[in-house]
Design a protein around this motif. Structure first.
Motif, PDB file in Angstrom:
ATOM      1  N   HIS B 133       0.936  -1.323  -0.126  1.00 48.92           N
ATOM      2  CA  HIS B 133      -0.006   0.024  -0.154  1.00 48.92           C
ATOM      3  C   HIS B 133       0.656   1.218  -0.029  1.00 48.92           C
ATOM      4  O   HIS B 133       0.606   2.280   0.030  1.00 48.92           O
ATOM      5  N   ASP B 160       0.456   5.217   5.233  1.00 46.39           N
ATOM      6  CA  ASP B 160       0.854   4.175   4.270  1.00 46.39           C
ATOM      7  C   ASP B 160       2.156   3.358   4.547  1.00 46.39           C
ATOM      8  O   ASP B 160       1.959   2.168   4.313  1.00 46.39           O
ATOM      9  N   ASN B 163       0.860   0.842   7.388  1.00 48.11           N
ATOM     10  CA  ASN B 163       0.124  -0.135   6.430  1.00 48.11           C
ATOM     11  C   ASN B 163       1.055  -1.394   5.758  1.00 48.11           C
ATOM     12  O   ASN B 163       0.996  -2.401   5.978  1.00 48.11           O
ATOM     13  N   ASP B 167       1.719  -5.203   6.453  1.00 44.38           N
ATOM     14  CA  ASP B 167       1.508  -6.090   5.354  1.00 44.38           C
ATOM     15  C   ASP B 167       2.591  -6.938   5.011  1.00 44.38           C
ATOM     16  O   ASP B 167       2.758  -8.160   4.911  1.00 44.38           O
ATOM     17  N   VAL B 190      -7.436   6.829  10.175  1.00 45.37           N
ATOM     18  CA  VAL B 190      -6.840   6.104   9.270  1.00 45.37           C
ATOM     19  C   VAL B 190      -5.290   5.584   9.873  1.00 45.37           C
ATOM     20  O   VAL B 190      -4.687   4.431   9.786  1.00 45.37           O
ATOM     21  N   ALA B 193      -5.352   3.113  12.987  1.00 43.36           N
ATOM     22  CA  ALA B 193      -5.771   1.951  12.550  1.00 43.36           C
ATOM     23  C   ALA B 193      -4.274   1.222  11.905  1.00 43.36           C
ATOM     24  O   ALA B 193      -4.251   0.372  12.184  1.00 43.36           O
ATOM     25  N   ARG B 197      -1.995  -1.916  13.537  1.00 40.58           N
ATOM     26  CA  ARG B 197      -1.657  -3.021  12.660  1.00 40.58           C
ATOM     27  C   ARG B 197      -0.009  -3.029  12.849  1.00 40.58           C
ATOM     28  O   ARG B 197       0.365  -4.284  12.759  1.00 40.58           O
TER      29      ARG B 197
END
Lengths: 198, 236
Positions: B133, B160, B163, B167, B190, B193, B197
């Protein structure tokens, strides 16, 4: 409590998160104005759906995890993704006068396959209602690492049907690898071919 | 880009004449062209001299000769029947027009093909890159250093980057913990969150301590769900 799950596109997650911020008062205002167009678009049937909107019916969160893991098992890089589902209570949907039909999907996992449903969308107003109901519902997010563990668990169990997986035109390589390794294990088990360990 | 230099048109119009009895040879031009076929009676890969007796080549009363170009070789055709000459002459002109048409079509096809190859190469290149991302001018970093972190902080693309870390779990020599902890209290949902993660992915032990409190304080129900998912993954 019976929930209906609809997989969301991960690309749109940022917008969903901002939508959740709105709070109760603003969401009431949004209810009057109707859901944003991108929310409606999330709940319109695509090419991969059938006639209606493809959803999964689950009774609790552990079943939702199983469905998500089945989703993950079908994709190749499942450890590197999150899966996000919008949920709505089935009773609320029925109250709004919308039909939920049992259909067999094309899924590799037996439980997920048996839980596949389609919401019939007769007109635009129904589409808007569905979008609003899903928007008011909860969102369940699963991280890829957790799903990978779950998917490995049931890949070793007897819950997978390999036939739809093998028939899949995309990710054929990966599917066939899974099928062949599965068959290989079965053959070894049946014929007792000595392996390295024994 | 001209691939085939078209043959120069003859200044004088000669006439092709030949006996139509000979069997046509397979011409390479017809294989390349795909669609329209050249008249096989006039276009040949090798000189064919037909007729009875000693063939005469030259301008005489009854036999007319013309050089023809079919892409590979000059062919000569001879006839002793002047009445077929007009038809053959017409056919030769048609063939030339066809030839030019084929040339144009070939060039257009080749251009389309080279475009396709270019796009394919670009797609392969894009597929070779790691999926993430983290969209920026440069491709996604394999190692998240302090510079990358600072750049993300300055450009406002921290969510970004977080994230991406969640990932892909790249090597992170930079100390993320302070950044993530402050991001967990950021007003941007955003970013909150994403921080949850990344925390769960990079520091699962710390996530077990920090995330329950963050979930309890969280007002945004969608962010709370994302944090809950991150916490579940940290347990796993």
């Amino acid at each position: 409590m019976t929930l209906l799950l609809r997989a969301l596109r991960v690309d749109s997650m940022d917008r969903w998160l901002k939508l959740g911020q709105a709070g109760p008062t603003a969401s009431e205002g949004a209810e009057v104005a109707g859901p944003p167009i991108w929310v409606i678009r999330e709940f319109l049937p695509t090419d991969r759906d059938g006639e209606g909107l493809s959803v999964f019916e689950v009774n609790d969160k552990s079943e939702a995890l199983t469905v998500a893991a089945a989703f993950a098992f079908e994709s190749e890089k499942f450890e590197k993704r999150r899966y996000v589902f919008a949920t709505v209570e089935k009773d609320k949907l029925k109250e709004s006068g919308l039909d939920v039909v049992c259909t067999s999907g094309n899924f590799c996992h037996k439980l997920a396959e048996s839980r596949h449903r389609e919401i019939q969308i007769p007109n635009v107003r129904a589409a808007e209602t569905i979008a609003r109901l899903f928007m008011q519902g909860e969102i369940i997010q699963f991280e890829g690492r957790k799903l990978a563990i779950e998917a490995r668990k049931f890949a070793q169990s007897d819950n997978l049907s390999y036939e739809p997986l093998a028939r899949r035109p995309y990710s054929a390589n990966w599917a066939w690898k899974a099928v062949l390794s599965f068959l290989g294990q079965k053959i070894v088990a049946v014929h007792g071919v000595p392996t390295k360990g024994s | 880009m001209m691939l085939f230099e078209p043959p120069p048109l003859p200044t004088t119009t000669f006439v092709v004449a030949q006996e139509p009895t000979t069997k046509p040879l397979a011409s390479p031009v017809e294989d390349l062209s795909g669609g329209s076929r050249l008249s096989q009676e006039t276009w040949r890969t090798s000189p064919v001299i037909s007729g009875t007796g000693v063939p005469t080549v030259g301008f005489s009363q009854n036999s007319w000769v013309t050089p023809n170009f079919n892409g590979n070789a000059i062919s000569l055709a001879i006839t002793s029947d002047p009445s077929s000459a007009d038809k053959v002459s017409l056919r030769a002109q048609m063939d030339r027009a066809q030839m030019e048409q084929i040339d144009e079509r070939t060039q257009a096809g080749l251009q389309a093909l080279s475009r396709k190859v270019e796009l394919l190469a670009r797609a392969v290149e894009a597929m070779a890159r790691p999926v993430s991302h983290f969209q920026s001018e440069t491709s996604a970093p394999a190692v998240v250093t302090a510079e990358v972190l600072n750049a993300a902080l300055e450009t406002g693309k921290l969510s970004d980057l977080l994230n991406f870390i969640a990932d892909e779990l790249p090597d992170t020599p930079a100390d993320l913990l302070d950044v993530v902890q402050s991001a967990l209290r950021d007003p941007d949902p955003v970013l909150r969150a994403a921080a949850g993660r990344a925390l769960s992915a990079a520091y699962p032990d710390r996530a077990l301590e920090l995330l329950p409190g963050a979930i309890a304080e969280e007002r945004n129900r969608f962010v709370a769900s994302a944090l809950q998912g991150a916490l579940d993954a940290a347990f796993a």
